[in-house]
Design an enzyme around this catalytic site. Structure first.
Site, mmCIF file in Angstrom:
data_model
loop_
_atom_site.group_PDB
_atom_site.id
_atom_site.type_symbol
_atom_site.label_atom_id
_atom_site.label_comp_id
_atom_site.label_asym_id
_atom_site.label_seq_id
_atom_site.Cartn_x
_atom_site.Cartn_y
_atom_site.Cartn_z
ATOM 1 N N HIS A 134 -53.345 -20.304 -28.228
ATOM 2 C CA HIS A 134 -54.156 -20.016 -27.046
ATOM 3 C C HIS A 134 -55.222 -19.015 -27.433
ATOM 4 O O HIS A 134 -54.946 -18.058 -28.145
ATOM 5 C CB HIS A 134 -53.270 -19.441 -25.924
ATOM 6 C CG HIS A 134 -53.943 -19.427 -24.597
ATOM 7 N ND1 HIS A 134 -54.789 -18.416 -24.226
ATOM 8 C CD2 HIS A 134 -53.905 -20.309 -23.574
ATOM 9 C CE1 HIS A 134 -55.237 -18.688 -23.006
ATOM 10 N NE2 HIS A 134 -54.727 -19.825 -22.587
ATOM 11 N N ASP A 187 -48.861 -25.793 -21.356
ATOM 12 C CA ASP A 187 -48.858 -27.256 -21.437
ATOM 13 C C ASP A 187 -47.639 -27.805 -22.173
ATOM 14 O O ASP A 187 -47.304 -28.983 -22.019
ATOM 15 C CB ASP A 187 -50.134 -27.746 -22.143
ATOM 16 C CG ASP A 187 -51.352 -27.543 -21.257
ATOM 17 O OD1 ASP A 187 -51.214 -27.695 -20.037
ATOM 18 O OD2 ASP A 187 -52.431 -27.232 -21.793
ATOM 19 N N ILE A 224 -50.986 -28.964 -33.434
ATOM 20 C CA ILE A 224 -49.845 -29.369 -32.628
ATOM 21 C C ILE A 224 -50.162 -28.972 -31.195
ATOM 22 O O ILE A 224 -50.328 -27.786 -30.894
ATOM 23 C CB ILE A 224 -48.548 -28.686 -33.122
ATOM 24 C CG1 ILE A 224 -48.348 -28.914 -34.635
ATOM 25 C CG2 ILE A 224 -47.339 -29.175 -32.336
ATOM 26 C CD1 ILE A 224 -48.257 -30.360 -35.082
ATOM 27 N N MET A 225 -50.283 -29.969 -30.353
ATOM 28 C CA MET A 225 -50.714 -29.702 -28.978
ATOM 29 C C MET A 225 -49.652 -28.902 -28.209
ATOM 30 O O MET A 225 -48.450 -29.091 -28.421
ATOM 31 C CB MET A 225 -51.012 -31.014 -28.256
ATOM 32 C CG MET A 225 -52.215 -31.714 -28.822
ATOM 33 S SD MET A 225 -53.730 -30.783 -28.511
ATOM 34 C CE MET A 225 -54.512 -30.845 -30.095
ATOM 35 N N GLY A 226 -50.130 -28.021 -27.326
ATOM 36 C CA GLY A 226 -49.201 -27.210 -26.541
ATOM 37 C C GLY A 226 -48.874 -25.889 -27.221
ATOM 38 O O GLY A 226 -48.057 -25.121 -26.718
ATOM 39 N N PHE A 227 -49.506 -25.632 -28.381
ATOM 40 C CA PHE A 227 -49.286 -24.360 -29.089
ATOM 41 C C PHE A 227 -50.615 -23.646 -29.306
ATOM 42 O O PHE A 227 -51.642 -24.282 -29.493
ATOM 43 C CB PHE A 227 -48.604 -24.594 -30.450
ATOM 44 C CG PHE A 227 -47.168 -24.959 -30.292
ATOM 45 C CD1 PHE A 227 -46.185 -23.978 -30.324
ATOM 46 C CD2 PHE A 227 -46.808 -26.278 -30.052
ATOM 47 C CE1 PHE A 227 -44.855 -24.317 -30.137
ATOM 48 C CE2 PHE A 227 -45.481 -26.619 -29.861
ATOM 49 C CZ PHE A 227 -44.498 -25.631 -29.900
ATOM 50 N N HIS A 254 -55.929 -18.925 -13.865
ATOM 51 C CA HIS A 254 -55.690 -18.373 -15.200
ATOM 52 C C HIS A 254 -56.941 -17.732 -15.775
ATOM 53 O O HIS A 254 -57.353 -18.029 -16.894
ATOM 54 C CB HIS A 254 -55.165 -19.493 -16.120
ATOM 55 C CG HIS A 254 -54.337 -19.007 -17.244
ATOM 56 N ND1 HIS A 254 -54.514 -19.429 -18.534
ATOM 57 C CD2 HIS A 254 -53.326 -18.127 -17.287
ATOM 58 C CE1 HIS A 254 -53.638 -18.829 -19.320
ATOM 59 N NE2 HIS A 254 -52.907 -18.034 -18.587
ATOM 60 N N HIS A 304 -58.041 -28.339 -23.924
ATOM 61 C CA HIS A 304 -57.831 -27.593 -22.670
ATOM 62 C C HIS A 304 -56.673 -28.283 -21.940
ATOM 63 O O HIS A 304 -55.566 -28.351 -22.463
ATOM 64 C CB HIS A 304 -59.164 -27.589 -21.904
ATOM 65 C CG HIS A 304 -59.231 -26.665 -20.729
ATOM 66 N ND1 HIS A 304 -58.201 -25.873 -20.308
ATOM 67 C CD2 HIS A 304 -60.255 -26.422 -19.858
ATOM 68 C CE1 HIS A 304 -58.582 -25.181 -19.250
ATOM 69 N NE2 HIS A 304 -59.823 -25.503 -18.952
ATOM 70 N N ARG A 346 -77.504 -17.794 -17.704
ATOM 71 C CA ARG A 346 -78.597 -18.341 -18.516
ATOM 72 C C ARG A 346 -78.623 -17.556 -19.830
ATOM 73 O O ARG A 346 -79.379 -16.602 -19.982
ATOM 74 C CB ARG A 346 -79.906 -18.210 -17.748
ATOM 75 C CG ARG A 346 -81.039 -19.173 -18.116
ATOM 76 C CD ARG A 346 -81.238 -19.302 -19.579
ATOM 77 N NE ARG A 346 -82.391 -20.132 -19.914
ATOM 78 C CZ ARG A 346 -82.765 -20.371 -21.149
ATOM 79 N NH1 ARG A 346 -82.069 -19.875 -22.160
ATOM 80 N NH2 ARG A 346 -83.808 -21.121 -21.402
HETATM 81 N N1 COA Z 1 -51.528 -26.184 -34.167
HETATM 82 C C1 COA Z 1 -51.705 -25.800 -35.427
HETATM 83 N N2 COA Z 1 -52.458 -24.758 -35.796
HETATM 84 C C2 COA Z 1 -53.037 -24.065 -34.817
HETATM 85 C C3 COA Z 1 -52.895 -24.407 -33.459
HETATM 86 C C4 COA Z 1 -52.103 -25.501 -33.171
HETATM 87 N N3 COA Z 1 -51.915 -25.877 -31.907
HETATM 88 N N4 COA Z 1 -53.597 -23.544 -32.708
HETATM 89 C C5 COA Z 1 -54.168 -22.676 -33.562
HETATM 90 N N5 COA Z 1 -53.829 -22.998 -34.813
HETATM 91 C C6 COA Z 1 -54.234 -22.279 -36.012
HETATM 92 C C7 COA Z 1 -55.575 -22.739 -36.523
HETATM 93 O O1 COA Z 1 -55.478 -23.809 -37.410
HETATM 94 C C8 COA Z 1 -56.064 -21.489 -37.164
HETATM 95 O O2 COA Z 1 -55.383 -21.324 -38.380
HETATM 96 P P1 COA Z 1 -56.139 -20.845 -39.679
HETATM 97 O O3 COA Z 1 -56.655 -19.467 -39.325
HETATM 98 O O4 COA Z 1 -55.091 -20.869 -40.719
HETATM 99 O O5 COA Z 1 -57.249 -21.829 -39.875
HETATM 100 C C9 COA Z 1 -55.571 -20.382 -36.249
HETATM 101 O O6 COA Z 1 -54.401 -20.916 -35.656
HETATM 102 C C10 COA Z 1 -56.572 -19.966 -35.185
HETATM 103 O O7 COA Z 1 -57.010 -21.102 -34.477
HETATM 104 P P2 COA Z 1 -58.405 -21.227 -33.719
HETATM 105 O O8 COA Z 1 -58.778 -22.661 -33.593
HETATM 106 O O9 COA Z 1 -59.411 -20.316 -34.330
HETATM 107 O O10 COA Z 1 -58.063 -20.628 -32.314
HETATM 108 P P3 COA Z 1 -58.848 -20.938 -30.975
HETATM 109 O O11 COA Z 1 -58.767 -19.698 -30.197
HETATM 110 O O12 COA Z 1 -60.180 -21.531 -31.181
HETATM 111 O O13 COA Z 1 -57.961 -22.104 -30.382
HETATM 112 C C11 COA Z 1 -56.749 -23.482 -28.968
HETATM 113 C C12 COA Z 1 -57.245 -22.047 -29.222
HETATM 114 C C13 COA Z 1 -55.981 -23.499 -27.671
HETATM 115 C C14 COA Z 1 -57.967 -24.438 -28.869
HETATM 116 C C15 COA Z 1 -55.858 -23.905 -30.140
HETATM 117 O O14 COA Z 1 -54.743 -23.046 -30.236
HETATM 118 C C16 COA Z 1 -55.420 -25.354 -30.038
HETATM 119 O O15 COA Z 1 -56.149 -26.254 -30.467
HETATM 120 N N6 COA Z 1 -54.204 -25.603 -29.465
HETATM 121 C C17 COA Z 1 -53.728 -26.916 -29.228
HETATM 122 C C18 COA Z 1 -54.317 -27.450 -27.936
HETATM 123 C C19 COA Z 1 -53.660 -26.828 -26.727
HETATM 124 O O16 COA Z 1 -52.455 -26.700 -26.641
HETATM 125 N N7 COA Z 1 -54.512 -26.494 -25.751
HETATM 126 C C20 COA Z 1 -54.046 -25.931 -24.490
HETATM 127 C C21 COA Z 1 -54.527 -24.517 -24.356
HETATM 128 S S1 COA Z 1 -53.856 -23.797 -22.884
#
Ligand code: COA
Length: 382
Positions: free
Chosen positions: A266, A319, A261-264, A189, A224, A363
Protein backbone atom coordinates in the site's frame (compact mmCIF):
# COMPACT_ATOMS: atom_id res chain seq x y z
CA UNK A 1 9.70 31.75 -9.11
CA UNK A 2 8.62 29.29 -6.42
CA UNK A 3 10.93 26.33 -5.73
CA UNK A 4 10.03 23.59 -8.20
CA UNK A 5 9.25 20.29 -6.49
CA UNK A 6 8.51 17.03 -8.21
CA UNK A 7 7.22 13.91 -6.53
CA UNK A 8 6.43 11.07 -8.96
CA UNK A 9 2.88 9.84 -8.35
CA UNK A 10 2.47 12.86 -6.00
CA UNK A 11 3.89 10.64 -3.28
CA UNK A 12 3.99 12.48 0.03
CA UNK A 13 2.34 15.59 -1.45
CA UNK A 14 -0.38 17.25 0.66
CA UNK A 15 -3.12 17.88 -1.92
CA UNK A 16 -5.80 19.40 0.30
CA UNK A 17 -6.94 20.13 3.85
CA UNK A 18 -9.76 17.86 4.95
CA UNK A 19 -11.95 17.14 7.97
CA UNK A 20 -13.17 13.82 6.59
CA UNK A 21 -10.49 11.21 7.20
CA UNK A 22 -6.79 10.59 7.76
CA UNK A 23 -4.53 7.53 7.67
CA UNK A 24 -2.58 7.89 10.90
CA UNK A 25 -0.08 5.19 10.05
CA UNK A 26 2.13 5.84 13.10
CA UNK A 27 -0.78 5.07 15.42
CA UNK A 28 -2.19 2.30 13.19
CA UNK A 29 -5.43 4.23 12.92
CA UNK A 30 -7.81 5.23 10.14
CA UNK A 31 -9.44 8.38 11.48
CA UNK A 32 -12.92 9.09 10.10
CA UNK A 33 -14.54 12.32 11.28
CA UNK A 34 -12.65 11.95 14.56
CA UNK A 35 -13.48 8.25 15.13
CA UNK A 36 -11.35 5.16 14.54
CA UNK A 37 -12.83 3.39 11.50
CA UNK A 38 -12.18 -0.03 13.02
CA UNK A 39 -14.12 0.91 16.14
CA UNK A 40 -16.94 2.24 13.97
CA UNK A 41 -16.99 -1.00 11.97
CA UNK A 42 -17.06 -3.10 15.13
CA UNK A 43 -19.95 -1.22 16.72
CA UNK A 44 -22.05 0.29 13.95
CA UNK A 45 -23.45 -0.80 10.63
CA UNK A 46 -22.81 0.84 7.26
CA UNK A 47 -25.79 3.23 7.21
CA UNK A 48 -25.00 5.25 10.37
CA UNK A 49 -21.32 5.37 9.38
CA UNK A 50 -22.36 6.63 5.91
CA UNK A 51 -24.36 9.35 7.66
CA UNK A 52 -21.29 10.24 9.73
CA UNK A 53 -19.02 10.39 6.68
CA UNK A 54 -21.45 12.54 4.67
CA UNK A 55 -22.82 14.82 7.40
CA UNK A 56 -19.80 15.03 9.70
CA UNK A 57 -21.46 13.75 12.90
CA UNK A 58 -23.05 10.52 14.05
CA UNK A 59 -26.82 10.61 13.63
CA UNK A 60 -29.28 10.72 16.54
CA UNK A 61 -32.19 8.27 16.33
CA UNK A 62 -34.36 10.66 14.35
CA UNK A 63 -31.63 11.58 11.87
CA UNK A 64 -30.75 7.92 11.39
CA UNK A 65 -34.38 6.93 10.80
CA UNK A 66 -34.82 9.72 8.24
CA UNK A 67 -31.55 8.85 6.44
CA UNK A 68 -32.39 5.15 6.38
CA UNK A 69 -35.85 5.95 5.03
CA UNK A 70 -34.33 8.12 2.25
CA UNK A 71 -32.00 5.30 1.23
CA UNK A 72 -34.93 2.88 0.99
CA UNK A 73 -37.29 5.26 -0.83
CA UNK A 74 -34.77 6.64 -3.30
CA UNK A 75 -33.43 3.20 -4.26
CA UNK A 76 -35.81 2.69 -7.20
CA UNK A 77 -34.19 3.65 -10.51
CA UNK A 78 -35.93 4.68 -13.75
CA UNK A 79 -36.65 1.62 -15.92
CA UNK A 80 -34.55 3.21 -18.67
CA UNK A 81 -31.46 2.29 -16.65
CA UNK A 82 -32.24 -1.39 -17.20
CA UNK A 83 -32.86 -0.71 -20.91
CA UNK A 84 -29.45 0.94 -21.00
CA UNK A 85 -27.88 -2.25 -19.61
CA UNK A 86 -29.77 -4.26 -22.22
CA UNK A 87 -28.28 -2.16 -25.01
CA UNK A 88 -24.76 -2.94 -23.83
CA UNK A 89 -22.73 -5.80 -25.34
CA UNK A 90 -22.74 -8.75 -22.92
CA UNK A 91 -18.98 -8.49 -22.69
CA UNK A 92 -19.27 -5.13 -20.88
CA UNK A 93 -17.52 -5.09 -17.50
CA UNK A 94 -19.94 -4.46 -14.63
CA UNK A 95 -17.80 -1.52 -13.56
CA UNK A 96 -18.19 0.05 -17.02
CA UNK A 97 -21.95 -0.49 -16.91
CA UNK A 98 -21.99 1.04 -13.45
CA UNK A 99 -19.94 4.03 -14.64
CA UNK A 100 -22.30 4.58 -17.58
CA UNK A 101 -25.38 4.27 -15.35
CA UNK A 102 -24.05 6.83 -12.86
CA UNK A 103 -23.47 9.27 -15.69
CA UNK A 104 -26.91 8.47 -17.14
CA UNK A 105 -28.65 9.08 -13.80
CA UNK A 106 -27.37 12.66 -13.81
CA UNK A 107 -29.90 13.35 -16.58
CA UNK A 108 -32.71 12.68 -14.12
CA UNK A 109 -31.56 15.40 -11.73
CA UNK A 110 -32.80 18.97 -11.82
CA UNK A 111 -30.44 20.80 -14.23
CA UNK A 112 -30.37 23.79 -11.88
CA UNK A 113 -29.11 21.54 -9.08
CA UNK A 114 -26.43 20.10 -11.34
CA UNK A 115 -25.35 23.61 -12.31
CA UNK A 116 -25.16 24.80 -8.69
CA UNK A 117 -22.35 22.92 -6.95
CA UNK A 118 -23.13 23.68 -3.31
CA UNK A 119 -22.41 21.16 -0.53
CA UNK A 120 -26.18 20.99 0.14
CA UNK A 121 -26.92 19.99 -3.47
CA UNK A 122 -24.03 17.52 -3.45
CA UNK A 123 -25.38 15.86 -0.32
CA UNK A 124 -28.96 15.74 -1.64
CA UNK A 125 -27.92 14.25 -4.99
CA UNK A 126 -25.23 12.12 -3.39
CA UNK A 127 -27.64 10.51 -0.93
CA UNK A 128 -29.97 9.70 -3.83
CA UNK A 129 -27.07 8.23 -5.78
CA UNK A 130 -25.92 6.19 -2.77
CA UNK A 131 -29.46 4.76 -2.45
CA UNK A 132 -29.36 3.71 -6.10
CA UNK A 133 -25.83 2.35 -6.27
CA UNK A 134 -26.69 -1.18 -5.02
CA UNK A 135 -29.60 -1.36 -7.46
CA UNK A 136 -27.63 -0.35 -10.54
CA UNK A 137 -24.69 -2.52 -9.51
CA UNK A 138 -26.55 -5.76 -8.83
CA UNK A 139 -28.82 -5.30 -11.84
CA UNK A 140 -26.03 -4.32 -14.25
CA UNK A 141 -24.56 -7.75 -13.49
CA UNK A 142 -27.96 -9.42 -13.80
CA UNK A 143 -28.91 -7.88 -17.16
CA UNK A 144 -25.43 -8.52 -18.60
CA UNK A 145 -25.81 -12.18 -17.56
CA UNK A 146 -29.38 -12.54 -18.88
CA UNK A 147 -30.78 -12.82 -15.39
CA UNK A 148 -34.06 -11.13 -14.42
CA UNK A 149 -33.88 -7.73 -12.74
CA UNK A 150 -34.43 -7.81 -8.96
CA UNK A 151 -36.05 -4.60 -7.76
CA UNK A 152 -35.04 -3.31 -4.31
CA UNK A 153 -37.21 -4.46 -1.41
CA UNK A 154 -38.05 -1.46 0.81
CA UNK A 155 -38.57 -3.76 3.81
CA UNK A 156 -34.83 -4.59 3.78
CA UNK A 157 -31.92 -2.52 5.10
CA UNK A 158 -29.10 -1.29 2.84
CA UNK A 159 -26.69 -4.23 3.00
CA UNK A 160 -29.38 -6.88 3.18
CA UNK A 161 -31.11 -5.43 0.14
CA UNK A 162 -27.84 -5.25 -1.76
CA UNK A 163 -27.01 -8.91 -1.11
CA UNK A 164 -30.61 -9.86 -1.91
CA UNK A 165 -30.42 -8.15 -5.32
CA UNK A 166 -27.03 -9.75 -6.05
CA UNK A 167 -27.92 -13.33 -5.12
CA UNK A 168 -31.71 -13.23 -5.53
CA UNK A 169 -32.08 -14.61 -2.01
CA UNK A 170 -32.52 -12.89 1.33
CA UNK A 171 -29.25 -13.39 3.20
CA UNK A 172 -29.02 -14.90 6.67
CA UNK A 173 -27.79 -12.81 9.58
CA UNK A 174 -24.14 -13.99 9.38
CA UNK A 175 -23.87 -13.15 5.70
CA UNK A 176 -25.58 -9.77 6.17
CA UNK A 177 -23.40 -8.83 9.12
CA UNK A 178 -20.08 -9.73 7.48
CA UNK A 179 -21.04 -8.16 4.13
CA UNK A 180 -22.08 -4.99 5.96
CA UNK A 181 -18.74 -4.95 7.79
CA UNK A 182 -16.84 -5.03 4.48
CA UNK A 183 -18.88 -2.07 3.21
CA UNK A 184 -18.04 -0.10 6.35
CA UNK A 185 -14.35 -0.97 5.97
CA UNK A 186 -14.44 0.36 2.39
CA UNK A 187 -16.45 3.49 3.14
CA UNK A 188 -13.71 6.11 3.26
CA UNK A 189 -9.92 6.10 3.13
CA UNK A 190 -8.41 9.59 2.95
CA UNK A 191 -7.03 10.38 -0.52
CA UNK A 192 -6.76 7.32 -2.75
CA UNK A 193 -6.51 7.86 -6.48
CA UNK A 194 -10.31 7.69 -7.00
CA UNK A 195 -11.07 10.27 -4.30
CA UNK A 196 -8.38 12.52 -5.71
CA UNK A 197 -9.89 12.07 -9.19
CA UNK A 198 -13.33 13.04 -7.83
CA UNK A 199 -11.92 16.14 -6.13
CA UNK A 200 -9.94 17.17 -9.21
CA UNK A 201 -13.14 17.00 -11.28
CA UNK A 202 -15.23 18.73 -8.59
CA UNK A 203 -12.63 21.52 -8.38
CA UNK A 204 -13.71 22.78 -11.82
CA UNK A 205 -17.15 23.26 -10.17
CA UNK A 206 -18.38 20.31 -12.20
CA UNK A 207 -21.17 18.27 -10.59
CA UNK A 208 -21.24 15.32 -8.22
CA UNK A 209 -22.24 12.81 -10.92
CA UNK A 210 -19.28 13.75 -13.11
CA UNK A 211 -16.94 13.46 -10.14
CA UNK A 212 -18.24 10.00 -9.14
CA UNK A 213 -18.15 8.84 -12.78
CA UNK A 214 -14.47 9.80 -12.97
CA UNK A 215 -13.77 8.16 -9.63
CA UNK A 216 -15.35 4.95 -10.95
CA UNK A 217 -12.90 4.84 -13.85
CA UNK A 218 -10.05 5.32 -11.39
CA UNK A 219 -11.24 2.66 -8.97
CA UNK A 220 -11.48 0.09 -11.77
CA UNK A 221 -7.70 -0.09 -12.16
CA UNK A 222 -5.94 -3.20 -10.81
CA UNK A 223 -3.51 -1.09 -8.77
CA UNK A 224 -6.51 0.33 -6.89
CA UNK A 225 -9.95 -1.26 -6.35
CA UNK A 226 -9.46 -3.89 -9.02
CA UNK A 227 -7.15 -5.77 -6.66
CA UNK A 228 -9.98 -7.52 -4.76
CA UNK A 229 -11.10 -9.37 -7.91
CA UNK A 230 -7.51 -10.30 -8.70
CA UNK A 231 -7.16 -11.75 -5.18
CA UNK A 232 -10.17 -14.04 -5.66
CA UNK A 233 -8.85 -15.23 -9.03
CA UNK A 234 -5.41 -15.89 -7.54
CA UNK A 235 -6.72 -17.89 -4.56
CA UNK A 236 -8.89 -19.99 -6.89
CA UNK A 237 -5.96 -20.48 -9.27
CA UNK A 238 -3.85 -21.81 -6.38
CA UNK A 239 -6.74 -24.08 -5.34
CA UNK A 240 -6.95 -25.47 -8.86
CA UNK A 241 -3.18 -26.01 -9.09
CA UNK A 242 -3.06 -28.15 -5.94
CA UNK A 243 -4.30 -26.08 -3.01
CA UNK A 244 -2.45 -25.27 0.21
CA UNK A 245 0.41 -27.68 -0.65
CA UNK A 246 1.46 -25.57 -3.65
CA UNK A 247 0.57 -22.10 -2.30
CA UNK A 248 4.07 -21.17 -1.13
CA UNK A 249 5.74 -22.31 -4.35
CA UNK A 250 3.09 -20.47 -6.40
CA UNK A 251 3.94 -17.18 -4.68
CA UNK A 252 7.71 -17.74 -4.80
CA UNK A 253 7.49 -18.42 -8.55
CA UNK A 254 5.50 -15.27 -9.15
CA UNK A 255 7.86 -13.17 -7.06
CA UNK A 256 10.81 -14.67 -8.94
CA UNK A 257 9.15 -13.49 -12.16
CA UNK A 258 8.88 -10.02 -10.52
CA UNK A 259 5.10 -10.20 -10.59
CA UNK A 260 2.98 -8.30 -8.08
CA UNK A 261 0.81 -10.20 -5.70
CA UNK A 262 -2.53 -8.46 -5.60
CA UNK A 263 -3.95 -7.49 -2.22
CA UNK A 264 -0.49 -6.78 -0.74
CA UNK A 265 1.34 -3.51 -0.23
CA UNK A 266 0.00 0.00 0.00
CA UNK A 267 1.35 3.44 -0.91
CA UNK A 268 0.61 4.82 2.57
CA UNK A 269 0.81 1.80 4.89
CA UNK A 270 3.87 0.52 3.03
CA UNK A 271 5.21 -2.21 5.32
CA UNK A 272 2.51 -1.95 8.00
CA UNK A 273 -0.67 -3.98 8.41
CA UNK A 274 -3.79 -2.31 7.00
CA UNK A 275 -6.10 -2.28 10.08
CA UNK A 276 -9.11 -3.09 7.86
CA UNK A 277 -7.41 -6.24 6.61
CA UNK A 278 -6.69 -7.30 10.21
CA UNK A 279 -10.32 -6.77 11.25
CA UNK A 280 -11.88 -8.54 8.28
CA UNK A 281 -9.54 -11.52 8.49
CA UNK A 282 -11.11 -12.46 11.84
CA UNK A 283 -14.45 -13.10 10.14
CA UNK A 284 -13.16 -15.45 7.46
CA UNK A 285 -13.13 -18.70 9.52
CA UNK A 286 -16.84 -18.29 10.30
CA UNK A 287 -17.67 -18.01 6.60
CA UNK A 288 -15.12 -20.63 5.54
CA UNK A 289 -16.97 -23.31 7.55
CA UNK A 290 -20.10 -22.73 5.46
CA UNK A 291 -18.46 -23.23 2.06
CA UNK A 292 -17.28 -26.57 0.61
CA UNK A 293 -13.86 -25.16 -0.35
CA UNK A 294 -13.79 -22.56 2.41
CA UNK A 295 -11.32 -24.14 4.81
CA UNK A 296 -8.82 -25.00 2.06
CA UNK A 297 -9.09 -21.48 0.64
CA UNK A 298 -8.48 -20.03 4.10
CA UNK A 299 -5.37 -22.22 4.48
CA UNK A 300 -4.12 -20.93 1.11
CA UNK A 301 -4.92 -17.39 2.27
CA UNK A 302 -2.77 -17.81 5.36
CA UNK A 303 0.16 -19.39 3.51
CA UNK A 304 0.17 -16.60 0.90
CA UNK A 305 0.11 -14.02 3.70
CA UNK A 306 2.98 -15.71 5.56
CA UNK A 307 5.04 -16.07 2.39
CA UNK A 308 4.56 -12.43 1.40
CA UNK A 309 5.59 -11.27 4.84
CA UNK A 310 8.66 -13.49 4.94
CA UNK A 311 9.81 -12.77 1.37
CA UNK A 312 8.86 -9.11 0.89
CA UNK A 313 7.99 -7.80 4.36
CA UNK A 314 4.56 -6.86 2.91
CA UNK A 315 1.19 -7.17 4.65
CA UNK A 316 -2.28 -7.53 3.14
CA UNK A 317 -4.37 -4.48 2.33
CA UNK A 318 -8.20 -4.46 2.61
CA UNK A 319 -8.65 -6.04 -0.81
CA UNK A 320 -7.01 -9.27 0.32
CA UNK A 321 -9.64 -10.47 2.83
CA UNK A 322 -12.47 -8.98 0.79
CA UNK A 323 -11.54 -11.05 -2.29
CA UNK A 324 -12.02 -14.21 -0.24
CA UNK A 325 -15.00 -13.04 1.84
CA UNK A 326 -17.05 -12.12 -1.25
CA UNK A 327 -16.25 -15.46 -2.88
CA UNK A 328 -17.33 -17.32 0.25
CA UNK A 329 -20.56 -15.28 0.30
CA UNK A 330 -21.35 -16.57 -3.21
CA UNK A 331 -20.84 -13.16 -4.83
CA UNK A 332 -19.70 -13.30 -8.49
CA UNK A 333 -16.07 -12.14 -8.69
CA UNK A 334 -16.91 -9.55 -11.37
CA UNK A 335 -18.87 -7.70 -8.70
CA UNK A 336 -16.05 -7.31 -6.18
CA UNK A 337 -14.74 -3.94 -7.37
CA UNK A 338 -18.20 -2.56 -8.22
CA UNK A 339 -19.24 -3.35 -4.61
CA UNK A 340 -16.18 -1.46 -3.34
CA UNK A 341 -17.42 1.54 -5.34
CA UNK A 342 -20.92 1.30 -3.83
CA UNK A 343 -19.43 1.38 -0.33
CA UNK A 344 -17.02 4.21 -1.21
CA UNK A 345 -19.83 6.39 -2.65
CA UNK A 346 -20.47 7.86 0.82
CA UNK A 347 -16.83 8.95 1.05
CA UNK A 348 -16.85 10.37 -2.47
CA UNK A 349 -20.00 12.40 -1.75
CA UNK A 350 -18.36 13.84 1.38
CA UNK A 351 -15.21 14.77 -0.55
CA UNK A 352 -17.09 16.41 -3.42
CA UNK A 353 -19.17 18.42 -0.92
CA UNK A 354 -16.02 19.44 0.97
CA UNK A 355 -14.25 20.41 -2.26
CA UNK A 356 -17.19 22.60 -3.24
CA UNK A 357 -17.31 24.16 0.24
CA UNK A 358 -13.66 25.33 0.02
CA UNK A 359 -12.82 25.16 -3.62
CA UNK A 360 -9.45 25.77 -5.21
CA UNK A 361 -9.04 24.56 -8.80
CA UNK A 362 -6.46 21.76 -9.11
CA UNK A 363 -3.96 22.78 -11.76
CA UNK A 364 -0.40 21.48 -11.23
CA UNK A 365 2.60 22.18 -13.47
CA UNK A 366 5.04 19.85 -15.22
CA UNK A 367 8.77 19.55 -15.69
CA UNK A 368 9.07 19.64 -19.47
CA UNK A 369 11.63 17.25 -20.96
CA UNK A 370 10.44 17.27 -24.57
CA UNK A 371 12.21 18.99 -27.44
CA UNK A 372 12.25 22.74 -28.05
CA UNK A 373 12.80 24.96 -31.05
CA UNK A 374 11.13 22.70 -33.59
CA UNK A 375 9.32 24.52 -36.40
CA UNK A 376 6.58 23.20 -38.67
CA UNK A 377 8.48 24.37 -41.75
CA UNK A 378 11.05 21.64 -41.01
CA UNK A 379 8.43 18.98 -41.75
CA UNK A 380 7.89 18.01 -45.36
CA UNK A 381 4.34 17.03 -46.29
CA UNK A 382 3.97 14.79 -49.32
N1 COA B 1 3.69 -7.73 -4.72
C1 COA B 1 5.01 -7.82 -4.84
N2 COA B 1 5.85 -6.81 -4.61
C2 COA B 1 5.31 -5.66 -4.21
C3 COA B 1 3.93 -5.49 -4.06
C4 COA B 1 3.13 -6.59 -4.32
N3 COA B 1 1.81 -6.50 -4.18
N4 COA B 1 3.68 -4.23 -3.66
C5 COA B 1 4.87 -3.62 -3.57
N5 COA B 1 5.83 -4.48 -3.90
C6 COA B 1 7.26 -4.19 -3.90
C7 COA B 1 7.72 -3.57 -5.19
O1 COA B 1 8.08 -4.51 -6.15
C8 COA B 1 8.86 -2.74 -4.71
O2 COA B 1 9.94 -3.60 -4.46
P1 COA B 1 11.41 -3.20 -4.88
O3 COA B 1 11.70 -1.95 -4.08
O4 COA B 1 12.21 -4.38 -4.50
O5 COA B 1 11.34 -2.93 -6.35
C9 COA B 1 8.40 -2.23 -3.36
O6 COA B 1 7.50 -3.22 -2.90
C10 COA B 1 7.73 -0.87 -3.41
O7 COA B 1 6.69 -0.89 -4.36
P2 COA B 1 6.13 0.39 -5.13
O8 COA B 1 5.49 -0.04 -6.41
O9 COA B 1 7.17 1.44 -5.22
O10 COA B 1 5.05 0.92 -4.13
P3 COA B 1 3.81 1.82 -4.53
O11 COA B 1 3.58 2.68 -3.36
O12 COA B 1 3.93 2.47 -5.84
O13 COA B 1 2.69 0.71 -4.71
C11 COA B 1 0.70 -0.48 -4.66
C12 COA B 1 1.57 0.58 -3.95
C13 COA B 1 -0.58 -0.64 -3.89
C14 COA B 1 0.39 0.00 -6.10
C15 COA B 1 1.49 -1.79 -4.71
O14 COA B 1 1.77 -2.24 -3.40
C16 COA B 1 0.76 -2.87 -5.50
O15 COA B 1 0.89 -2.92 -6.73
N6 COA B 1 -0.01 -3.75 -4.80
C17 COA B 1 -0.81 -4.73 -5.43
C18 COA B 1 -2.12 -4.12 -5.89
C19 COA B 1 -3.06 -3.89 -4.72
O16 COA B 1 -3.24 -4.72 -3.86
N7 COA B 1 -3.70 -2.71 -4.76
C20 COA B 1 -4.68 -2.35 -3.75
C21 COA B 1 -4.18 -1.18 -2.96
S1 COA B 1 -5.32 -0.82 -1.65
Amino acid sequence: MAQETYSPGLEGVIATITEISYLDVDHGQILVRGYDLIELARHLSYVPVAYLVIHGHLPNDEELAAFDQRLREDAVVPQEVYQLFQLMPKTTAVMDAQRTAISFLASYEDPAMLRTPTPENDIAMGTRLLARMPVITANAYRVLHDQPVVEPDPSLGFSENFLYMITGQKPDETARRIFDLTLTCYIEHEMPNSTFAARVIASTLSDLYGAVTGATASLKGPLHGGANEAVAHMLLDILEQGGADVAERYILDRLARKERIMGFGHRVYMKKYDPRAALMKDFIPELAKRHPQGEELYRIYQIVEETMHREKGLFPNADYPVGLIYYLLGIPIDLDTPIFLVARTAGLVAHVAEQHAHNRLFRPRVRYEGPRDLHPTQVTVH
